[in-house]
Scaffold this motif. Structure first.
Motif, PDB file in Angstrom:
ATOM      1  N   LEU A 175       0.956  -1.240   0.131  1.00 52.25           N
ATOM      2  CA  LEU A 175       0.133  -0.043   0.010  1.00 52.25           C
ATOM      3  C   LEU A 175       0.982   1.153   0.091  1.00 52.25           C
ATOM      4  N   GLY A 176       1.912   1.047   0.034  1.00 53.51           N
ATOM      5  CA  GLY A 176       2.973   2.231   0.095  1.00 53.51           C
ATOM      6  C   GLY A 176       3.035   3.113   1.126  1.00 53.51           C
ATOM      7  N   PHE A 201       0.153  -2.991   5.816  1.00 52.68           N
ATOM      8  CA  PHE A 201       0.026  -2.202   6.960  1.00 52.68           C
ATOM      9  C   PHE A 201       0.842  -1.184   7.137  1.00 52.68           C
ATOM     10  N   GLY A 202       2.038  -1.564   6.903  1.00 53.14           N
ATOM     11  CA  GLY A 202       3.252  -0.504   7.009  1.00 53.14           C
ATOM     12  C   GLY A 202       3.627  -0.234   8.364  1.00 53.14           C
ATOM     13  N   LEU A 203       3.633  -1.224   9.435  1.00 49.50           N
ATOM     14  CA  LEU A 203       3.859  -0.999  11.175  1.00 49.50           C
ATOM     15  C   LEU A 203       4.149  -2.164  11.458  1.00 49.50           C
ATOM     16  N   THR A 204       5.296  -2.152  12.181  1.00 47.23           N
ATOM     17  CA  THR A 204       5.980  -3.372  12.693  1.00 47.23           C
ATOM     18  C   THR A 204       5.004  -3.868  13.814  1.00 47.23           C
ATOM     19  N   GLY A 205       4.383  -5.043  13.649  1.00 47.73           N
ATOM     20  CA  GLY A 205       3.430  -5.648  14.525  1.00 47.73           C
ATOM     21  C   GLY A 205       2.722  -7.017  13.776  1.00 47.73           C
ATOM     22  N   GLY A 206       1.766  -7.559  14.754  1.00 40.20           N
ATOM     23  CA  GLY A 206       1.212  -8.496  14.289  1.00 40.20           C
ATOM     24  C   GLY A 206      -0.276  -8.593  14.753  1.00 40.20           C
ATOM     25  N   VAL A 207      -0.993  -9.159  14.296  1.00 42.30           N
ATOM     26  CA  VAL A 207      -2.519  -9.563  14.516  1.00 42.30           C
ATOM     27  C   VAL A 207      -3.235 -10.916  14.638  1.00 42.30           C
ATOM     28  N   ILE A 208      -3.908 -11.105  15.566  1.00 46.18           N
ATOM     29  CA  ILE A 208      -4.801 -12.301  15.715  1.00 46.18           C
ATOM     30  C   ILE A 208      -6.104 -11.899  15.616  1.00 46.18           C
ATOM     31  N   ALA A 209      -7.060 -12.509  14.722  1.00 49.31           N
ATOM     32  CA  ALA A 209      -8.372 -12.370  14.665  1.00 49.31           C
ATOM     33  C   ALA A 209      -9.261 -13.462  14.612  1.00 49.31           C
ATOM     34  N   SER A 210     -10.214 -13.519  15.419  1.00 52.39           N
ATOM     35  CA  SER A 210     -11.077 -14.748  15.540  1.00 52.39           C
ATOM     36  C   SER A 210     -12.356 -14.415  16.287  1.00 52.39           C
ATOM     37  N   ASP A 211     -13.068 -15.259  16.879  1.00 44.47           N
ATOM     38  CA  ASP A 211     -14.235 -14.982  17.607  1.00 44.47           C
ATOM     39  C   ASP A 211     -14.118 -14.511  19.009  1.00 44.47           C
ATOM     40  N   SER A 212     -14.838 -13.814  19.793  1.00 45.28           N
ATOM     41  CA  SER A 212     -14.277 -13.026  20.929  1.00 45.28           C
ATOM     42  C   SER A 212     -13.929 -14.079  21.845  1.00 45.28           C
TER      43      SER A 212
END
Length: 342
Positions: free
Chosen positions: A27-28, A209-220
């Motif tokens: 995404l530059g 997304f251009g930012l150092t990090g990680g994400v986990i996505a799921s149900d609550s």
């Protein structure tokens, strides 16, 4: 080759400008002035690092803001940020291991979602027989959203064939978040297979997304379990300024995704299709199988990602299209590919 500045659409080699079609900044955003302004503002508010545990008595609202944005963006019930995409994958595998009788991995899955003693999903291009037996067990299927060296999303419909199993699906969207799906939401929300009990997405945020990090996505329920997992509790979180910047950059993510789509549509209109070019108009990578193409690019002052993949014997060239490429950049590489692919 070593460079002294971030390689955007232009890369400087020995004081000379080259067009750059490499990296993972789809995404530059790392060089985007508006994005940088948001980040600098948040560093002034949240500092350069926050080393405390996320479970400590002081709670930074930056995490709540960023994670709610990600949940809305990905269309997941909840998300959790961590310091890297690799940690996101390893944390999920660690949490699922006591609840899984057998892991199965699709070919070439990223090491971030590699589980010890995982079995191949396919054996000689057929479903692993264990997936089809009558034994009732808990299984976890591991896959990348877009496999390495491919340009098309993974086909998951074959999971329909599996019965007598309680299925958890873990999908790594490091190279599809921000790109595929509606407004770049990825493919997580599009996975609706009735025999999957739980689906979990992990991703690096350092790509599109251009930012150092990680994400986990799921149900609550699962995300709450992750937030209370020993490894997460004892780890420092993602940079708080980075997490808040994602929430603040919502419109930029949408706008840059649209620019990327426009660039891919332009290529699709003008590129001559051929079996020697692996290209999907919805995905920002082109793999050319053209003898000597890297040298041709270099002679035209173009740099692409060039490497030897561990599982292959030949050198590979990967052309990466970003939202920042201009039409004249695309014209130049389209011309070279059209002239040299036959």
């Amino acid at each position: 080759m070593k460079v002294n500045q971030f390689p955007d659409r232009i890369i400087k080699i020995n004081s000379e400008d080259y067009l750059y079609f490499g990296g993972t900044s789809y995404l530059g955003l790392p060089t985007n002035p508006e994005f940088q302004k948001l980040l600098f503002k948040n560093i002034l508010q949240w500092g350069t690092a926050y080393g405390s545990s996320r479970s400590a008595n002081i709670q930074l609202t930056a995490y709540e803001n960023g994670e709610q944005f990600l949940a809305d963006y990905i269309q997941a019930e909840a998300t959790l940020t961590v310091s890297s995409g690799m940690l996101a994958g390893k944390l999920v595998i660690e949490a699922l291991t006591p609840k899984t009788d057998c892991f199965f991995h699709f070919p070439d899955s990223h090491p971030a979602i590699k589980a010890p003693n995982s079995a191949p999903f396919f054996i000689e291009n057929q479903l692993n027989p264990r997936l089809l037996d009558a034994k009732s067990e808990r299984i976890t299927i591991l896959t990348d959203a877009v496999p390495s060296l491919q340009v098309n999303p993974i086909a998951l419909e074959i999971i329909h064939s599996i019965s007598n199993k309680e299925i958890t699906l873990v999908i790594d969207e490091s190279h599809s978040l921000g790109i595929l799906g509606k407004n770049g939401a990825g493919i997580y929300s599009e996975i609706n297979l009735p025999n999957i009990k739980r689906k979990i997405m992990v991703a690096s945020l350092g790509k599109a997304f251009g930012l150092t990090g990680g994400v986990i996505a799921s149900d609550s329920v699962f995300i709450n379990e992750m937030a209370n997992h020993d490894t997460f509790v004892s780890s420092a979180g993602m940079n708080a300024a980075f997490v808040q910047t994602m929430a603040d950059a919502k419109e930029l993510y949408y706008n840059q995704n649209q620019k990327l789509k426009e660039n891919l549509n332009y290529i699709n209109l003008h590129l001559i299709k051929n079996k020697n070019l692996h290209f999907n108009p919805n995905y920002p990578l082109i793999y050319p199988e053209i003898e000597g193409i890297n040298e041709i690019f270099a002679s035209n002052k173009i740099i692409v990602t060039h490497f030897k993949y561990p599982t292959d014997t030949k050198d590979l060239n990967r052309i990466v299209i970003t939202a920042n490429h201009k039409k004249e950049d695309l014209d130049k590489i389209i011309h070279i590919l059209n002239q040299n692919q036959f």
